[in-house]
Design an enzyme around this catalytic site. Structure first.
Site, short mmCIF file in Angstrom:
data_model
loop_
_atom_site.label_atom_id
_atom_site.label_comp_id
_atom_site.label_asym_id
_atom_site.label_seq_id
_atom_site.Cartn_x
_atom_site.Cartn_y
_atom_site.Cartn_z
N GLU A 140 -5.08 2.60 4.70
CA GLU A 140 -6.25 3.16 5.39
C GLU A 140 -7.52 2.31 5.33
OE1 GLU A 140 -6.99 7.16 4.13
OE2 GLU A 140 -5.08 7.89 4.81
N GLU B 87 1.86 9.39 4.83
CA GLU B 87 1.20 10.52 4.17
C GLU B 87 1.07 11.66 5.15
OE1 GLU B 87 -2.65 9.92 2.23
OE2 GLU B 87 -1.97 7.99 1.43
#
Ligand code: BG6
Length: 476
Positions: A170, A381
């Site tokens: 991320e 995720e």
């Protein structure tokens, strides 16, 4: 009732997993030669984290990994995604190797393999050696070069057993929260130039790490994970639709184009030039991106929610920086003031204000396919942050089961529609430290009792996920 076009079971090569990150689970912050990290320092600054929580002990995975992996095996987990703490391997970022750090991860990997659990390793999940942070962190090319050295050490040390690598987790989060919102280290606000510079160095470091990995001929796979925030307009007016396109360009294309196309999205590049925000990039760096675009084996998607956007009409200077806005709660303008995220009455939200939208994911996957073709993808995720109810000593996390169930259903559907998805990693395997929300916001299948010696306990979702894996999602 089963839709006849959707296969009953998930394909045999689809991995059911769960994830974690070093800082959020390991603890042992000062043990066995680990160097200090940006988060070790940042989390100690008063007011930065919820109730001053930090990763000094976390959930003590460093000492309890055997018990944790045994529980994961009991849950039937096929793969465990975890991250390596750079400062355990290279305590000062790019100096000498700490053998004890290598030993810990060798043990962890071997423990996974003992049970047939596939290790899926993230090299960078936000804990940066402090020496590098002090020298400018990701705004300094030194950090990118140091990352490549660190990645090379990991490939050579673990690559005989690890065949799945994620370089970064991320980029938008650690760069955006680090240089725009000031909610993550280095705690800088509104420095747009630094934000784009940092992202560029990350993409460059990624491309060089991919090149290094391929040159070693270890025949595994390597990719990068971004948080996937597909943007949708709140209505079909032209101005709001343009706001959504703008959001997708900045939140998605900026992050996947340099990886998969080897060049930056022209729409964003044009703006950056106009505003004087273009990163200082060299021809060599841009060539490195281009040269390696075809070498990525997959992209990872961390999907929690879409964003609903409308055109923003307020002055940019009014942008508020609070923990709430920094953790993606709708209701704030974008950093450039072009659009704002909106909470909508007809949508469902978690206790922390994140929208629950499996359909938003399915639509987003098609959006990705339209732009990037058939690239292999993993959901690296996905999960529900909640305060789990405890009834008569049992952790009855039914909302989490529902959340994961609904997302797995759309994933199954997506596969049947030709989306190349090869695995699902629930966030998280075990309850862990939330960067900004402490231990209050739980995600795990395994409960950690902070009042009782960090004892582990299986939640209801633990048994449910085991059943899903065992039956390969037949009932979904
Ligand atoms: C992801 C991160 O963005 O979100 C994880 O990769 C993080 O590290 C997860 O824990 C959930 O975030 P939060 O703020 O709800 O703990």
């Amino acid at each position: 009732m089963q839709n006849k076009d959707i296969p009953r079971k998930f394909p045999h090569d689809f991995l059911f997993g769960a994830a974690s990150a070093s800082y959020q689970v390991e603890g042992a912050a000062n043990e066995d030669g680990k160097g200090p990290t940006n988060w070790d320092v940042f989390s100690k600054i008063p007011g930065k984290t919820f109730e001053g929580t930090n990763g000094d002990i976390a959930v003590d995975h460093y000492h309890r990994y055997k018990e944790d992996i045994r529980l994961m095996a009991e849950m039937g987990l096929e793969s465990y995604r975890f991250s390596v703490s750079w400062a355990r391997i290279l305590p000062d970022g790019d100096g000498s190797i700490n053998e004890k750090g290598l030993k810990f991860y060798n043990n962890l990997i071997d423990e996974c393999l003992k049970y047939g659990i596939v290790p899926f390793v993230t090299l960078y999940h936000w804990d940066l050696p402090l020496a590098l942070e002090k020298d400018g962190g990701w705004t300094n090319k030194r950090t990118a070069e140091a990352f490549v050295k660190y990645a090379d050490i990991c490939f050579r040390s673990f690559g005989d057993r690890v065949k799945h690598w994620i370089t970064f987790n991320e980029t938008v989060m650690f760069c955006g929260l680090g240089y725009l919102k000031g909610a993550h280290p280095p705690g800088i606000q509104n420095d747009v130039k630094k934000y784009f510079q940092a992202t560029h160095h990350v993409f460059y470091a990624h491309a060089k790490a991919v090149e290094t990995y391929k040159s070693l001929k270890q025949y595994g796979e390597i990719g990068i994970t971004h948080v996937f925030l597909p943007a949708y307009s709140v209505d079909d007016t032209e101005e709001n639709s343009r706001a959504a396109e703008h959001a997708n360009a900045y939140e998605t294309h900026w992050y996947y184009d340099p990886i998969l196309k080897g060049e930056y999205p022209p729409y964003v590049v044009k703006h950056l030039e106009e505003k004087g925000w273009t990163p200082d990039w060299t021809g060599e760096e841009l060539d490195t991106l281009k040269r390696n675009a075809d070498h990525n084996d997959f992209i990872g998607l961390n999907y929690y929610q879409p964003i609903r956007v409308e055109k923003n009409h307020e002055a940019v200077s009014s942008i508020e920086h609070s923990r709430e806005t920094s953790t993606l709660v709708p209701g704030s303008p974008s950093f450039d003031g072009f659009y704002r995220t909106v909470k909508m009455d007809d949508k469902t939200y978690t206790k922390w204000g994140w929208e629950i939208s499996p359909q938003g994911f399915l639509d987003g996957l098609h959006m990705l396919k339209a732009r990037y073709g058939d690239v292999k993808m993993y959901v690296t995720e996905n999960g529900l942050g909640d305060e789990d109810p405890i009834i008569a000593g049992e952790i009855v996390d039914i909302p989490r089961i529902k959340y994961i169930e609904e997302h797995l259903k759309v994933i199954k559907k997506a596969i049947s529609q030709g989306i190349n998805l090869k695995g699902y990693y629930a966030w998280s395997a075990i309850d862990l430290l939330s960067w900004l929300n402490g231990y209050k916001k739980q995600y795990g299948f395994i409960y950690v009792d902070h009042k009782n010696g960090l004892n582990r306990k299986k939640k209801l979702s633990f048994h449910w996920y085991r059943q899903i894996i065992e039956t390969r999602g037949e009932e979904l």
